[in-house]
Motif scaffolding. Structure first.
Motif, short mmCIF file in Angstrom:
data_model
loop_
_atom_site.label_atom_id
_atom_site.label_comp_id
_atom_site.label_asym_id
_atom_site.label_seq_id
_atom_site.Cartn_x
_atom_site.Cartn_y
_atom_site.Cartn_z
N PRO A 119 0.82 -1.21 0.00
CA PRO A 119 0.00 0.00 0.00
C PRO A 119 0.85 1.26 0.00
N SER A 120 0.21 2.39 -0.35
CA SER A 120 0.93 3.64 -0.51
C SER A 120 0.25 4.74 0.29
N SER A 121 1.04 5.52 1.02
CA SER A 121 0.47 6.65 1.74
C SER A 121 -0.05 7.71 0.76
N THR A 122 0.58 7.77 -0.40
CA THR A 122 0.11 8.70 -1.43
C THR A 122 -1.28 8.31 -1.91
N ARG A 123 -1.49 7.02 -2.13
CA ARG A 123 -2.82 6.56 -2.53
C ARG A 123 -3.83 6.75 -1.40
N LEU A 124 -3.39 6.57 -0.17
CA LEU A 124 -4.28 6.77 0.97
C LEU A 124 -4.74 8.23 1.04
N LEU A 125 -3.81 9.15 0.85
CA LEU A 125 -4.19 10.56 0.85
C LEU A 125 -5.13 10.86 -0.31
N ALA A 126 -4.85 10.31 -1.48
CA ALA A 126 -5.73 10.51 -2.64
C ALA A 126 -7.14 10.00 -2.35
N ALA B 194 -4.71 15.44 -7.70
CA ALA B 194 -3.37 15.00 -8.09
C ALA B 194 -2.49 14.96 -6.85
N VAL B 195 -1.97 13.75 -6.54
CA VAL B 195 -1.18 13.56 -5.33
C VAL B 195 0.13 12.87 -5.70
#
Length: 221
Positions: free
Chosen positions: A13-20, A75-76
């Motif tokens: 998993p990705s924190s960037t995807r979580l924020l998105a 966009a993240v």
């Protein structure tokens, strides 16, 4: 209404995807839109091929079309070397130069330390301003220590609401207040279409007072 969500996270998993995802949820709580998530790590090879050959593979072409057709964009990117990632920049280098003109774009970034929190203002906002997008006032940066903090949740909620308002301006109450301000109405002398100053008419509305008449009244004082 369509909402495109671009995540440049590389891990899973990705924190960037979580924020998105959290920004998407905050936006959709205010506007009815169909979201489409674009994971750039799945398109990395296609992006490189496009630069070399000049032709996008089918998956990349579909992603570029989705961004161009969206009513709003999230966009993240992760922070690399105090800026957006090369993959993130490469994807938006392939976007048609007019595709983002006037499009609301909510920007976000993730990083390991709060020292990179201004990346949204020093890198992301100038990029999308150059592309003539409409970037909401609130950008969201999430450092590792921010997750679970109330401040991050508040910024996400505020940013989502701002994007929703830009995507659906008709949903806002734009009816002008037609009631006159008594102080302003009394202080400003209205003018007729010919430019003559008018005065209040007790019967309602205004009556036109010719300039010569007003001048004579002033001289008689």
């Amino acid at each position: 209404m369509k909402l495109a969500v671009v995540s440049a996270g590389l891990s899973s998993p990705s924190s960037t995807r979580l924020l998105a995802d959290r920004l998407t949820a905050a936006t959709l709580s205010h506007v009815n839109a169909a979201p489409e998530v674009i994971e750039l790590r799945d398109l990395a090879t296609g992006i490189a091929q496009h630069f070399v050959t000049g032709f996008p593979p089918a998956r990349l072409a579909a992603a570029l079309d989705a961004v161009a057709a969206a009513d709003g964009l999230i966009a993240v990117t992760p922070v690399f070397a105090a800026s957006y990632s090369g993959l993130f920049k490469s994807f938006f280098d392939l976007i048609d130069k007019d595709a983002l003109t006037g499009k609301p774009v909510l920007i976000g970034a993730t990083g390991g330390t709060a020292r990179h929190s201004l990346v949204t203002e020093h890198a992301l906002r100038p990029l999308f301003t150059y592309l003539r997008a409409l970037v909401p006032p609130t950008a969201v940066y999430a450092a590792s220590q921010d997750w679970g903090e109330e401040g991050l949740a508040q910024r996400i909620a505020r940013a989502g609401a701002e994007l929703a308002r830009l995507m659906a301006p008709a949903a806002r109450d734009t009816t002008p207040d037609t009631a006159p301000d008594p102080d302003t109405a009394g202080a400003i002398a209205p003018r007729s279409p010919t430019g003559a100053i008018t005065s209040a008419n007790p019967a309602g509305g205004f009556e036109i007072v010719p300039f010569e008449q007003r001048l004579a009244a002033l001289r008689a004082r």
